[in-house]
Structures are given as C-alpha cells and as structure tokens.
Design an enzyme around this catalytic site. Sequence first.
Site, PDB file in Angstrom:
ATOM      1  CG  ASP A 100      -1.771   1.232   1.334  1.00 46.04           C
ATOM      2  OD1 ASP A 100      -2.080   1.829   0.284  1.00 46.04           O
ATOM      3  OD2 ASP A 100      -2.143   1.615   2.460  1.00 46.04           O
ATOM      4  CD  GLU A 123      -4.933   0.712  -1.752  1.00 43.38           C
ATOM      5  OE1 GLU A 123      -5.287   1.883  -1.527  1.00 43.38           O
ATOM      6  OE2 GLU A 123      -4.967  -0.199  -0.903  1.00 43.38           O
ATOM      7  CG  ASP A 157      -1.217   3.263   6.520  1.00 38.44           C
ATOM      8  OD1 ASP A 157      -1.673   3.809   5.502  1.00 38.44           O
ATOM      9  OD2 ASP A 157      -1.285   3.759   7.655  1.00 38.44           O
TER      10      ASP A 157
END
Length: 184
Positions: free
Chosen positions: A11, A71, A144
């Site tokens: 991410d 992502e 996260d």
Amino acid sequence: MANEKIILGIDPGTTIMGFGLIKVVGKKMEFIQMNELLLQKYNDPYTKLKLIFERTIELIDTYHPDEIAIEAPFFGKNVQSMLKLGRAQGVAMAAGLSRQIPITEYLPKKIKMAITGNGNASKEQVAKMLQSVLGLKTLPKNLDSTDGLAAAVCHFYNEGRVEVGKSYTGWDTFVKQNEKRVKK
C-alpha cells in the site's frame, strides 16, 4: 511437493507505506508478516522516495517474493496528493521491476471487495476480515500494513482469473502497455 509462492502486497504512501507478505502453498495461504515504513519525519520528498525504493528492495531480497500486488492510487480531489501517491507507487514498482518480479495493480475498491465482499468497506472492516481469515492474534495501530497485506490476499483470491488488473513482468511490458501515455 505442493506449488509454493510468496506474494508481497504494498500500500504505497509518502507518509506511511504499508506492506504484507503471504506464502501460498497449493490453494492455502499462510501469513508471513506485515509492517509499515514510517516516513512522516522526513520533509524532503525525494528522501521519502529513496526510502520507499530501498525498503522495497530489502523486502524483495529478504523474502524473495514471486509476485507483487500493489494498490493503485485512487482518484481524489487533491491533485498534489494523487501525484505524491503515484510517485510512491512508481518507485515501489520500479524496485520490483528491477528484480524482474511480476507486478499487478489493484484498485482500492477491488481489494476491499475481494477481502470483505464490499467495495466500500472501511479499513477496520478489511483488517478484521484479514485477522479472521489469516488467524492474526492482534492488529496494528495503523492500518496501512493491513492494507498492504490485503493487496497480497486480493492477488491470491484473484489468481487464475482472466482480468485481475494491470500486470507488468518487466520494463519492456510496462513501456508497451503504457506507450500511449508517453509522449515521444
């Protein structure tokens, strides 16, 4: 011996980069680890990008992932935030491509849908589902790292499907798939 591979999920972010790793044995996944790279204390944006690249290379050299799931930046109202996220993602992708590791991008909604069945799920819902599916004892304070782990799990769930997102196996395929965006 069962078919085995490791998936690194990322991410990307310029404040916090979350990441998670799973091991796939046959049709089962096992949790390896998740963590985050904290970048808040650095003011220089280029230092942040350098650290993202170096940490991604370190993860690759330590865990030898067979594939990377990342992502994709989402389209928000703030153009500057989008630019920063795109740079962070690009640097992480460059690290993987430099080691010839196939990379697949997933939209945030696609990841949430794969994990929870709801493309509008909250970070907390995604984290709780991962905790349940992977048997995690505790969840991190910042989510996260679970977002990075979710990208890896999404990739596992989408394996073998025809359309999983954009995939790149090296610089050549990246350039060929994006040459319309590049002005000559």
